[in-house]
Structure formats: C-alpha cells, structure tokens
Design a protein around this motif. Structure first.
Motif, PDB file in Angstrom:
ATOM      1  N   GLN A  48       0.822  -1.204   0.000  1.00  0.00           N
ATOM      2  CA  GLN A  48       0.000   0.000   0.000  1.00  0.00           C
ATOM      3  C   GLN A  48       0.851   1.246   0.000  1.00  0.00           C
TER       4      GLN A  48
ATOM      5  N   GLN B 152       0.126   5.800  -0.696  1.00  0.00           N
ATOM      6  CA  GLN B 152      -0.864   6.826  -0.405  1.00  0.00           C
ATOM      7  C   GLN B 152      -1.984   6.742  -1.437  1.00  0.00           C
ATOM      8  N   ARG B 153      -3.134   6.306  -1.037  1.00  0.00           N
ATOM      9  CA  ARG B 153      -4.338   6.131  -1.865  1.00  0.00           C
ATOM     10  C   ARG B 153      -4.196   5.029  -2.912  1.00  0.00           C
TER      11      ARG B 153
END
Lengths: 113, 112
Positions: free
Chosen positions: B58, B60-61
């Motif tokens: 993961q 950021q976004r």
C-alpha cells in the motif's frame, strides 16, 4: 527531487535527415535506458547501458540507430537516416540498480515528415 | 518473449469512486513489478512497486495486489480524483534480466 533531463523536447525533421537526442540521468544512476513509445502503446526498450557499456541493444535497429554513453554519465541516441516510421516519443530512463524503479525523463517527441 | 498486457484499454470512473486497473503477465520468472502513471506529453511517473515475495503493498491512496498463481497484477486507487486521469502502465522484470517489459496501458478517465 532529482530528474532525468532530456533534450530537445520536440524535434521535427524530414525523412533521410539525421537526428540526435540527449539524456542526462539522475546522478549516481549507473543504468541508463532508451525507450521508444509509439502513441497509444507502452514503452519499448531500444538500448540499455550499465555505466558506459551496452548490456542490451537487441531491439535497436542498428542499420540506422546508434547510442553511446562514452563516460558512463550522459547519453546520446542518434538516428540516421530518419524514416517516417520513426515518429514517436523517445524516452530516457535511469535506475540505481537493475531491479530498482526506472526514473523517466519527459522524452523527446520526434516527428518525421 | 515476455508479454505484459492489460485487460481494459479505457476505464471511466466517477470522482470519489475507487478505481481498479488490471494487468496480466506471462513470465513466471518475473519477480519485480512497477506501476507507472503517464500524463499527456510527459514521461512515465513511478507510482508503486512490489516484489514477488509480497502479495500486497500500500501507498498513499494506492494499493498494488500481486497474484503469482494466475500471474495477475492490479492497481487500486482509492477516492479517485481528476488529477488521477492518465494512462497507467504496469512493468515487470526478472532479476537476472534487468530488463523491464511494459504493458500497453490503460487510460483512466475521471468524471467530475
């Protein structure tokens, strides 16, 4: 943030003329790549350097294309003579190690008339 | 030779929705994968990468999922914004080859 520098940004040339593109990779990046990207497609590798040595030029049309990286830093890609089918974006990329991310410049858009 | 391809050439989403962009690869020896974003007139920009010893990563976004069993890679963008409109490419390489192969790209259109 350090960037890969390429020049010129745009180049228009007539077929059969010679053209040259320049690339300055991110400082410290030993691996340098030249890619060609036709509109609507992904980049295709033309040549890969490790320092000043070519490690892969299997997809480079050697009858008309040449590439060099004499001092293992910046690089030049040349086409002579240019053909209509050479119209494309020519992208330079560099990486610190072979399996670390490629960092791309903004390319040279070549139009052959 | 190796083949990296995308299922959908164009994806249209509403602003605020989540986007999922898919990529299939054929080389089972590939062990490093990258997603790039390319805006018009610019070079590809690194988004996120993943190695084959992971199945999810993961940022950021963004989230990248790797399914080695079916040789499939996906990029998930949360709360898609107009600035996410671009062409997205996946790239793969096998460590010994040091050569990256790119798919043909998916164009993401974000509708306001």
């Amino acid at each position: 943030e350090a960037e890969v520098a390429q020049s010129p940004r745009y180049k228009i040339t007539e077929k059969s003329q010679a053209v040259a593109f320049w690339c300055d990779p991110i400082s410290g990046h030993a691996t340098l790549y030249w890619y060609r990207q036709i509109l609507g497609q992904g980049p295709e590798l033309l040549v890969q350097f490790q320092d000043e040595s070519v490690v892969d030029d299997s997809q480079l049309p050697k009858d008309r294309f040449s590439a060099e990286r004499l001092k293992g830093v910046d690089s030049t890609l040349k086409i002579q003579p240019a053909e209509l089918g050479d119209s494309a974006m020519y992208l330079c990329a560099s990486s610190f190690l072979g399996d670390s991310p490629l960092h791309f410049g903004n390319g040279t858009r070549l139009t052959v008339t | 030779g190796e083949s990296v391809g995308l299922h959908l050439p164009t994806l249209s989403v509403q602003e605020g929705d989540n986007s999922i962009i898919n990529c299939a690869y054929s080389n089972s020896a590939s062990d490093y994968f990258i997603w790039y974003k390319q805006e018009s007139g610019k070079g590809p920009q690194f988004i996120i990468d993943i190695r084959s010893n992971m199945d999810k990563r993961q940022g950021q976004r963004v989230t990248v999922l790797l399914n080695k069993t079916v040789k499939h890679l996906s990029l998930q963008i949360a709360a898609t914004q107009p600035g996410d409109s671009a062409v997205y490419f996946c790239a793969e390489t096998a460590y010994n080859f040091n050569k990256f192969y790119f798919g043909s790209g998916t164009k993401l259109n974000v509708k306001p």
